[in-house]
Write a protein that holds these residues in place. Structure first.
Motif, PDB file in Angstrom:
ATOM      1  N   PHE A  70       0.814  -1.215   0.000  1.00 46.09           N
ATOM      2  CA  PHE A  70       0.000   0.000   0.000  1.00 46.09           C
ATOM      3  C   PHE A  70       0.849   1.267   0.000  1.00 46.09           C
ATOM      4  O   PHE A  70       0.330   2.373  -0.116  1.00 46.09           O
ATOM      5  CB  PHE A  70      -0.920   0.019   1.233  1.00 46.09           C
ATOM      6  N   LYS A 137       6.446  12.894  19.248  1.00 44.82           N
ATOM      7  CA  LYS A 137       5.652  11.656  19.071  1.00 44.82           C
ATOM      8  C   LYS A 137       6.324  10.943  17.910  1.00 44.82           C
ATOM      9  O   LYS A 137       6.241  11.404  16.770  1.00 44.82           O
ATOM     10  CB  LYS A 137       4.211  12.044  18.729  1.00 44.82           C
ATOM     11  N   GLY A 172       0.446   5.968  16.058  1.00 41.72           N
ATOM     12  CA  GLY A 172      -0.296   4.711  15.909  1.00 41.72           C
ATOM     13  C   GLY A 172      -0.049   3.939  14.635  1.00 41.72           C
ATOM     14  O   GLY A 172      -0.724   2.946  14.371  1.00 41.72           O
ATOM     15  N   GLY A 173       0.921   4.361  13.840  1.00 39.70           N
ATOM     16  CA  GLY A 173       1.124   3.750  12.520  1.00 39.70           C
ATOM     17  C   GLY A 173       1.622   2.321  12.572  1.00 39.70           C
ATOM     18  O   GLY A 173       2.029   1.813  13.622  1.00 39.70           O
ATOM     19  N   GLY A 174       1.583   1.693  11.398  1.00 36.56           N
ATOM     20  CA  GLY A 174       2.113   0.338  11.264  1.00 36.56           C
ATOM     21  C   GLY A 174       1.131  -0.743  11.649  1.00 36.56           C
ATOM     22  O   GLY A 174       1.428  -1.934  11.485  1.00 36.56           O
ATOM     23  N   GLU A 176      -1.954  -1.246  10.358  1.00 36.91           N
ATOM     24  CA  GLU A 176      -2.604  -1.686   9.104  1.00 36.91           C
ATOM     25  C   GLU A 176      -3.848  -2.501   9.436  1.00 36.91           C
ATOM     26  O   GLU A 176      -4.781  -1.984   9.981  1.00 36.91           O
ATOM     27  CB  GLU A 176      -1.617  -2.481   8.224  1.00 36.91           C
ATOM     28  N   ASN A 211      -0.975   5.935  20.269  1.00 38.64           N
ATOM     29  CA  ASN A 211      -2.187   5.913  19.449  1.00 38.64           C
ATOM     30  C   ASN A 211      -2.251   4.597  18.691  1.00 38.64           C
ATOM     31  O   ASN A 211      -1.276   3.831  18.690  1.00 38.64           O
ATOM     32  CB  ASN A 211      -2.164   7.062  18.442  1.00 38.64           C
ATOM     33  N   LEU A 215      -5.680   0.722   8.753  1.00 37.97           N
ATOM     34  CA  LEU A 215      -5.694   1.088   7.327  1.00 37.97           C
ATOM     35  C   LEU A 215      -6.817   0.299   6.651  1.00 37.97           C
ATOM     36  O   LEU A 215      -6.718  -0.925   6.523  1.00 37.97           O
ATOM     37  CB  LEU A 215      -4.336   0.734   6.707  1.00 37.97           C
ATOM     38  N   HIS A 251      -5.197   5.224   0.328  1.00 38.06           N
ATOM     39  CA  HIS A 251      -4.998   6.040  -0.884  1.00 38.06           C
ATOM     40  C   HIS A 251      -4.192   5.219  -1.883  1.00 38.06           C
ATOM     41  O   HIS A 251      -3.017   4.937  -1.628  1.00 38.06           O
ATOM     42  CB  HIS A 251      -4.232   7.321  -0.547  1.00 38.06           C
ATOM     43  N   LYS A 286      -9.961   9.937  16.069  1.00 39.28           N
ATOM     44  CA  LYS A 286      -9.474  11.060  15.260  1.00 39.28           C
ATOM     45  C   LYS A 286      -9.891  10.936  13.796  1.00 39.28           C
ATOM     46  O   LYS A 286      -9.736   9.883  13.181  1.00 39.28           O
ATOM     47  CB  LYS A 286      -7.948  11.090  15.348  1.00 39.28           C
ATOM     48  N   TYR A 318       0.906  10.375   2.736  1.00 37.10           N
ATOM     49  CA  TYR A 318      -0.348  10.405   1.965  1.00 37.10           C
ATOM     50  C   TYR A 318      -0.219  11.168   0.682  1.00 37.10           C
ATOM     51  O   TYR A 318      -0.859  10.871  -0.312  1.00 37.10           O
ATOM     52  CB  TYR A 318      -1.475  11.037   2.786  1.00 37.10           C
ATOM     53  N   ALA A 321       0.867   9.271  -2.041  1.00 35.66           N
ATOM     54  CA  ALA A 321      -0.149   8.292  -2.449  1.00 35.66           C
ATOM     55  C   ALA A 321      -1.387   8.967  -3.029  1.00 35.66           C
ATOM     56  O   ALA A 321      -2.452   8.375  -3.095  1.00 35.66           O
ATOM     57  CB  ALA A 321      -0.523   7.412  -1.261  1.00 35.66           C
TER      58      ALA A 321
HETATM   59  O1  V47 Z   1       1.165   2.949   9.034  1.00 36.44           O
HETATM   60  C1  V47 Z   1       0.780   4.347   4.309  1.00 36.44           C
HETATM   61  C2  V47 Z   1      -0.598   4.534   6.414  1.00 36.44           C
HETATM   62  C3  V47 Z   1       0.422   5.142   8.306  1.00 36.44           C
HETATM   63  C4  V47 Z   1      -0.735   4.701   2.827  1.00 36.44           C
HETATM   64  O2  V47 Z   1      -0.639   8.558  15.707  1.00 36.44           O
HETATM   65  C5  V47 Z   1      -1.304   4.804   4.078  1.00 36.44           C
HETATM   66  O3  V47 Z   1      -1.509  10.544  15.666  1.00 36.44           O
HETATM   67  C6  V47 Z   1      -3.329   5.253   3.166  1.00 36.44           C
HETATM   68  O4  V47 Z   1       0.084   6.224  11.345  1.00 36.44           O
HETATM   69  N1  V47 Z   1      -2.857   5.156   1.922  1.00 36.44           N
HETATM   70  C7  V47 Z   1       1.304   6.224   8.917  1.00 36.44           C
HETATM   71  N2  V47 Z   1      -2.581   5.088   4.261  1.00 36.44           N
HETATM   72  C8  V47 Z   1       0.479   7.431   9.373  1.00 36.44           C
HETATM   73  C9  V47 Z   1      -0.026   7.278  10.790  1.00 36.44           C
HETATM   74  C10 V47 Z   1      -0.651   8.422  11.504  1.00 36.44           C
HETATM   75  C11 V47 Z   1      -1.226   9.454  10.814  1.00 36.44           C
HETATM   76  C12 V47 Z   1      -1.772  10.511  11.546  1.00 36.44           C
HETATM   77  C13 V47 Z   1      -1.747  10.535  12.916  1.00 36.44           C
HETATM   78  C14 V47 Z   1      -1.155   9.487  13.598  1.00 36.44           C
HETATM   79  C15 V47 Z   1      -1.098   9.517  15.080  1.00 36.44           C
HETATM   80  C16 V47 Z   1      -0.613   8.407  12.903  1.00 36.44           C
HETATM   81  O5  V47 Z   1      -0.045   5.608   7.074  1.00 36.44           O
HETATM   82  C17 V47 Z   1       1.004   3.816   7.969  1.00 36.44           C
HETATM   83  C18 V47 Z   1      -0.033   3.285   7.024  1.00 36.44           C
HETATM   84  O6  V47 Z   1      -1.071   2.657   7.739  1.00 36.44           O
HETATM   85  N3  V47 Z   1      -0.341   4.582   4.978  1.00 36.44           N
HETATM   86  N4  V47 Z   1       0.566   4.418   2.982  1.00 36.44           N
HETATM   87  C19 V47 Z   1      -1.575   4.870   1.691  1.00 36.44           C
HETATM   88  N5  V47 Z   1      -1.129   4.743   0.454  1.00 36.44           N
END
Ligand code: V47
Length: 378
Positions: A70, A137, A172-174, A176, A211, A215, A251, A286, A318, A321
């Motif tokens: 993704f 963060k 909070g990423g990763g 999925e 967080n 996804l 995206h 959020k 984003y 993407a």
């Molecule tokens: O883990 C990557 C996602 C995440 C794409 O903690 C995609 O406050 C959509 O975690 N289309 C990173 N999503 C961003 C994230 C985040 C964002 C805002 C606030 C917080 C927070 C955390 O972005 C990745 C993945 O799940 N991601 N590529 C894509 N093409």
């Protein structure tokens, strides 16, 4: 199969929803009823507040050993678009953020084949040295696991080293999709579900808040999303360390899944509402405007969300993407959108203390109390 009527009774009396209830919500096309129930929970927890923060993102490198299907952000070593930010660039970005009144720097990036753990520790140190008041963060659970591998340290040791450098909380990423049917298909190489949860468990035990994300809108099905939320709810029962859940709309542009259409507006609002209903022990939900689009994020404030993230600036994941949102929203515009949605705008810091601004400086005040109710488990 449960009915929406039975679910409403549970929601009104503060009872926990089951996996089957989650599937019933997913199967419903009655968007207003879902939104109305989610709004009830949202107002129970966060009243009429609509939170935002003043923040900036730093993505120190886009070079990544993993090739998640993704992801449109990653680059290979030696590719033209590959980059690594150096000390001067990181310091400049921190000073710039400080100058704009940011209370938070959100730092995440790729897992570079050659950079040592010390680089990632230094990034935090450079930021804190340049702008000591800013909350850092940083680093998803996937990055934390990578640091454990390259530095042969435990999760606890890696987190403690980062906290000593100035880390304030984990994004909070990763996450999925946790369910193996999906995780193995879209990002099987990277940190497993168990590891992601263990990193957050360890962080919470060390007193760090974090967080969680999900996804959605690619190959995931309703059962995968509800399973994801229930796994998070169980960890939150155990530790209480999560602050905010952020459903992230997929995206497709420039990714290896670019044949999949973007999730629709109905799916975005439904997923927001279902998140609020299932995650009864998360204080905040959020609506991340960068990925939802500012119009949907504003409407989401009536579909379970209480927070629309921040001013952002310099977002890459984003925008690579295909996100068409601007790089930045002004505070005045964010506040206007929140007011127009019938909510009271509250600037918060990362840990949900109210921020008061006098002149050009800012101070974090009292933690905003969120009345988490004890849920009945029936
Ligand atoms: O883990 C990557 C996602 C995440 C794409 O903690 C995609 O406050 C959509 O975690 N289309 C990173 N999503 C961003 C994230 C985040 C964002 C805002 C606030 C917080 C927070 C955390 O972005 C990745 C993945 O799940 N991601 N590529 C894509 N093409």
């Amino acid at each position: 199969m449960s009915t929406l009527g039975a679910i409403r009774e549970k929601v009104e009396s503060g009872q926990r929803l089951s996996f089957e209830d989650g599937l019933t919500l997913e199967a419903s096309t009655d968007l207003f009823t879902l939104g109305d129930m989610a709004n009830l929970v949202r107002e129970r927890y966060n009243g009429n507040f609509g939170y935002y923060n003043v923040n900036t993102h730093i993505n120190p490198t886009n070079v990544c050993v993993y090739k998640c299907d993704f992801c449109a952000f990653r680059a290979d070593l030696g590719e033209d678009r590959a980059y690594v930010m150096d000390e001067a660039q990181i310091r400049e970005r921190a000073l710039q953020a400080h100058g704009r009144g940011a209370t938070e720097l959100h730092i995440v990036g790729g897992l570079h084949h050659k950079l040592p753990f010390q680089y990632y520790v230094d990034v935090v140190k450079w930021v804190k040295d340049a702008a000591p008041e800013i909350h850092v963060k940083a680093y998803t659970a996937v990055e934390i696991e990578w640091f454990c591998k390259i530095d042969r340290k435990s999760i606890k040791e890696v987190l403690e080293t980062l906290v000593d450098a100035g880390l304030g909380s984990l994004p909070g990423g990763g996450a999925e999709i946790f369910h193996p049917e999906v995780r193995e298909a879209i990002c099987g190489a990277k940190a497993s579900t168990e590891t992601w949860l263990e990193v957050h468990r360890t962080a919470h035990k060390l007193g760090l808040n974090s967080n969680a994300t999900m996804l959605y809108g690619h190959i995931d099905k309703p059962k995968h999303r509800i399973d994801h939320m229930i796994r998070l709810r169980e960890l939150q029962d155990e530790t209480g360390g999560f602050q905010t859940f952020i459903p992230l709309a997929f995206h497709p542009d420039n990714s290896r899944m670019d044949e999949i259409p973007k999730p629709s507006g109905v799916m975005d609002l439904k997923t927001m509402a279902i998140s609020r209903l299932m995650l009864d022990n998360f204080p905040h939900i959020k609506a991340y405007w960068v990925m939802l689009g500012i119009k949907t994020a504003q409407v989401a404030l009536s579909f379970g969300a209480d927070d629309i993230d921040g001013t952002v600036v310099h977002e890459k994941i984003y925008h690579e993407a295909g996100a068409e949102t601007p790089q930045e929203q002004s505070v005045a515009e964010i506040r206007r959108l929140i007011v127009e949605a019938g909510r009271v705008p509250v600037e918060r810091d990362t840990l949900y203390h109210e921020v008061s601004r006098e002149g050009s400086s800012w101070a974090s005040g009292k933690r905003i109390e969120v009345p988490i109710l004890t849920m009945s488990r029936s």
